[in-house]
Design a protein around this motif. Structure first.
Motif, short mmCIF file in Angstrom:
data_model
loop_
_atom_site.label_atom_id
_atom_site.label_comp_id
_atom_site.label_asym_id
_atom_site.label_seq_id
_atom_site.Cartn_x
_atom_site.Cartn_y
_atom_site.Cartn_z
N LEU A 147 3.60 -0.39 -11.33
CA LEU A 147 2.65 0.50 -11.49
C LEU A 147 3.38 1.73 -12.29
O LEU A 147 2.82 2.30 -13.21
N GLY A 148 4.49 2.04 -11.65
CA GLY A 148 5.29 3.18 -11.99
C GLY A 148 5.65 2.90 -13.30
O GLY A 148 5.65 3.79 -14.18
N ARG A 149 6.14 1.87 -13.86
CA ARG A 149 6.48 1.58 -15.02
C ARG A 149 5.27 1.78 -16.23
O ARG A 149 5.27 2.14 -17.05
N ILE A 150 4.13 1.07 -15.77
CA ILE A 150 2.95 1.13 -16.52
C ILE A 150 2.66 2.70 -16.76
O ILE A 150 2.36 3.11 -17.90
N PRO A 173 -6.69 -1.50 -7.05
CA PRO A 173 -7.35 -1.19 -5.94
C PRO A 173 -7.12 -0.26 -5.14
O PRO A 173 -5.81 0.27 -4.71
N ARG A 174 -8.22 0.25 -4.25
CA ARG A 174 -7.94 1.67 -3.58
C ARG A 174 -7.54 1.12 -2.06
O ARG A 174 -7.96 0.06 -1.69
N ALA A 175 -6.86 1.94 -1.45
CA ALA A 175 -6.25 1.52 -0.08
C ALA A 175 -6.43 2.74 1.05
O ALA A 175 -6.43 4.01 0.55
N PRO A 176 -6.69 2.38 2.08
CA PRO A 176 -6.86 3.30 3.02
C PRO A 176 -5.61 4.09 3.28
O PRO A 176 -4.35 3.63 3.29
N ALA A 177 -5.59 5.44 3.43
CA ALA A 177 -4.55 6.35 3.73
C ALA A 177 -3.78 5.90 4.92
O ALA A 177 -4.45 5.51 5.95
N ARG A 178 -2.46 6.09 5.04
CA ARG A 178 -1.87 5.95 6.37
C ARG A 178 -0.70 6.95 6.53
O ARG A 178 -0.24 7.45 5.58
N ARG A 182 0.84 -1.37 0.03
CA ARG A 182 0.22 -0.03 -0.12
C ARG A 182 0.72 1.29 0.02
O ARG A 182 1.80 1.36 0.87
N PHE A 183 0.55 2.07 -0.72
CA PHE A 183 1.47 3.37 -0.98
C PHE A 183 0.49 4.51 -1.57
O PHE A 183 -0.38 4.17 -2.33
N PRO A 184 1.13 5.69 -1.34
CA PRO A 184 0.25 6.85 -1.87
C PRO A 184 0.27 6.82 -3.56
O PRO A 184 1.63 6.66 -3.84
N ALA A 185 -0.59 7.21 -4.36
CA ALA A 185 -0.29 7.41 -5.75
C ALA A 185 0.65 8.58 -6.11
O ALA A 185 0.98 8.41 -7.21
N ALA A 186 0.55 9.54 -5.23
CA ALA A 186 1.72 10.62 -5.46
C ALA A 186 2.97 10.20 -5.51
O ALA A 186 3.81 11.07 -6.49
N ARG A 187 3.32 9.00 -4.96
CA ARG A 187 4.61 8.43 -5.28
C ARG A 187 4.86 8.51 -6.76
O ARG A 187 5.96 8.52 -7.29
N ASP A 243 -4.26 12.55 -2.99
CA ASP A 243 -3.98 12.27 -1.79
C ASP A 243 -4.45 10.63 -1.74
O ASP A 243 -4.42 10.24 -0.44
N ALA A 244 -4.99 10.10 -2.76
CA ALA A 244 -5.42 8.83 -2.81
C ALA A 244 -4.06 7.94 -2.55
O ALA A 244 -3.27 8.19 -2.92
N TRP A 245 -4.59 6.84 -1.88
CA TRP A 245 -3.55 5.67 -1.86
C TRP A 245 -4.04 4.32 -2.70
O TRP A 245 -5.44 4.29 -2.75
N CYS A 246 -3.24 3.41 -3.04
CA CYS A 246 -3.47 2.44 -3.81
C CYS A 246 -2.65 1.16 -3.48
O CYS A 246 -1.95 1.18 -2.57
N GLU A 247 -3.11 0.11 -3.92
CA GLU A 247 -2.60 -1.15 -3.55
C GLU A 247 -1.90 -1.95 -4.74
O GLU A 247 -2.85 -2.57 -5.53
N SER A 248 -0.72 -2.03 -4.84
CA SER A 248 -0.25 -2.55 -6.28
C SER A 248 1.47 -2.58 -5.92
O SER A 248 1.92 -2.48 -4.99
#
Length: 589
Positions: A340-343, A443-448, A299-304, A330-335
């Motif tokens: 995902l960065g390459r995509i 998939p969406r993930a809760p922020a932490r 799980r990590f922020p999409a902003a990364r 500020d969304a977080w995702c699970e991947s």
């Protein structure tokens, strides 16, 4: 031509022959049940006519039915024990017609034996019984129209002839339902045979289609394996000199002081970067096809991902005078963050490459419980009939001249493979002449709260380290030695395991790190050399494989050994980063 050669090219059975074989198989499958049913009907007839006619002839007739049944059961046993083939099918067909004909004569003989010895009531019963035997045998014998026509005629015709010859009105009336029954039964049997034959035909046609698809699939897989093997061989031969060239350029850059020399080195680096990009794209496809890449889901922020894309492509967009907008989120995702960065990076690179005016926008659309990371562009758009084709290797709709500035056409092929590996679908929507939007659904993930990033490794982390480098290419070995010396390391350059052991013996200590080529001289394999050196020193010395081989078997072997792989040509900064990371890892005794 030899018998074996002749059999190898002999054509298989035709569709009609296959249908006939299947029909015969079905007839013999149903035969035991129909024989038992016929014997029960014979017992019923004997019970009704007992004491009304000569019992001796009844018993003779019943015995004949039993003998016939035993004879037919022997046919069934023979059929089941005989290997399938055209000869068995032909003989089984003849035996079936013969058996049905004999049984038809036996049942038809009931009218000849008993018609004039029973009253009207029993004649009516016999008429109904014969009609039932003929009608109920349609499923079991009707599959073979010739056999059924013989069977039904032999049973019913004698009764009809005798009833008509009797001259009495009541008996003549009995022939009417029998004639109707005979006509209906023959028609019904013919229709049943047609339906079953059509079903068999469709089945075999479907099987033929499946076989053709399997053959085409095998041809495609063989072509894909051949392509992968060719890429692996060509890549290995190209990467060896390119690796040496890259490291010599890095050495030259560290030593060059004059601005003109630095500018010349920078131009060389840019040209090498373009060539490395081509080889890296081919390597990515080979790795994914080999199945040696496994996603690491977190799980990590999409902003990364967005920050990396902004940093990577901002200058590219500026050079092309395009607006490049990466929306904050500020969304977080699970991947897998790297995959995902390459995509996303490949989608952005593709959008910038084909957009002439306007710009590219990267953003997130929330669609609970998933996120859609979208890349919008104002490019030429994609025709509907090309939207699946663009995800294939080497397909570029607007690059018929194969300009290297527009890449190889592997970006979207890599996107499709990564998407399938992550099970995170990719899609697109496009309007020709107005632009396109590509997206990947994650998939969406809760922020932490994220832990602070670890501090960067020191640029001098290699200072004073003894690094064993093994490669059978002298130029690559010399280039590695030079560039490591400039970073303050103590390289131990060896062209094989034997010379490496001699140098380490003279040194009197184990190396801090081992970098080995995968394929060494005299058939040695780098993985095995590393294992033997670790055993010799009794420690898990950090190690990496440096190779230009992209064969799936090689990539899988390195991955299974748990060793990081450095793909030739590796840039000096990538080499330093990997070696520093290995040295910073906790030591294992």
């Amino acid at each position: 031509m030899s018998d074996s050669a002749a059999s190898a090219v002999a054509p298989g059975p035709s569709l009609d022959q296959q249908i006939h074989t299947e029909r015969v198989n079905a007839l013999y499958t149903h035969l035991p049940i129909s024989l038992v049913g016929g014997f029960v009907a014979a017992l019923f007839l004997v019970a009704i006519l007992w004491d009304k006619v000569n019992n001796f002839w009844l018993l003779v007739w019943l015995t004949t039915v039993l003998v016939h049944g035993a004879w037919r059961f022997s046919h069934v046993r023979w059929f089941r024990r005989t290997p399938p083939g055209a000869e068995r099918t032909q003989r089984a067909s003849r035996l079936f017609i013969l058996g049905v004909s004999v049984l038809g004569v036996i049942w038809g003989a009931t009218a000849i034996l008993f018609f004039h010895r029973i009253g009207l009531q029993d004649k009516t019963f016999l008429c109904l019984l014969l009609f039932g035997v003929v009608a109920l045998s349609v499923p079991s014998i009707g599959l073979y129209p010739l056999a059924y026509n013989i069977w039904a005629s032999l049973i019913l015709v004698p009764f009809i002839v005798l009833a008509l010859a009797s001259g009495t009105r009541s008996e003549i009336l009995l022939t009417i339902p029998l004639v109707i029954a005979l006509t209906i039964s023959l028609t019904f049997a013919r229709n049943t045979n047609r339906l079953v034959t059509e079903a068999f035909r469709r089945r075999f046609e479907n099987l033929q289609l499946i076989e053709q698809l399997e053959r085409q699939k095998e041809i495609a897989e063989t072509a894909n394996r051949t392509k992968t093997q060719f890429l692996a061989a060509a890549s290995h031969d190209l990467r060896q000199p390119l690796q040496a060239l890259g490291l010599f350029v890095a050495t030259l850059k560290l030593r060059a002081k004059e601005p003109e020399a630095q500018a010349a080195v920078s131009r060389i680096e840019r040209s090498m970067g373009a060539l490395e990009g081509v080889l890296e794209a081919l390597l990515d496809v080979s790795r994914l096809d080999a199945g040696v890449v496994s996603p690491r889901i977190e799980r990590f922020p999409a902003a990364r991902v967005f920050d990396a894309v902004r940093e990577q492509f901002a200058d590219v967009a500026e050079r092309h005078r395009l607006r490049f907008d990466v929306r904050r989120t500020d969304a977080w995702c699970e991947s897998d963050p790297h995959m995902l960065g390459r995509i996303v990076a490949n989608l952005v690179s593709n959008a910038l490459r084909y957009t002439r005016r306007g710009g590219v926008v990267v953003g997130v659309r929330r669609a609970d419980p998933r996120l859609r990371i979208e890349v919008w562009d104002t490019g030429p758009g994609i025709p509907p009939d090309k939207r699946e084709e663009i995800f294939r290797e080497f397909v570029q709709l607007e690059n018929p001249e194969r300009s290297r500035d527009k890449g190889l056409g592997l970006g979207l092929a890599i996107v499709r493979r990564l998407s399938q590996l992550l099970d995170q679908p990719v899609g697109l929507r496009s309007v020709p002449g107005r632009g396109s939007v590509f997206w990947v659904s994650v998939p969406r993930a809760p922020a932490r709260v994220e832990a602070p990033a670890p501090a960067s490794l020191r640029a001098t982390a290699l200072d004073g380290r003894f690094i064993l480098v093994i490669d059978d290419d002298r130029e690559v070995l010399e280039a590695l030695e030079n560039v490591l010396e400039l970073q303050g390391a103590h390289p131990i350059a060896a062209m094989g395991e034997g010379s490496a052991r001699e140098m380490l013996t003279d040194l009197g200590r184990a190396p801090d790190l081992i970098v080995s080529d995968y394929r060494l001289s005299e058939g040695a394999i780098g993985i095995e050399v590393i294992r033997r050196l670790r055993r010799a020193f009794g420690a898990e010395i950090p190690a990496a494989i440096l190779t230009g081989d992209i064969a799936p078997a090689v990539l899988k072997a390195v991955a299974d050994a748990g060793l990081p792989i450095l793909s030739k040509p590796v840039r000096a900064d990538q080499l330093f980063e990997t070696l520093e990371r290995l040295l910073a890892a906790p030591a294992r005794s």
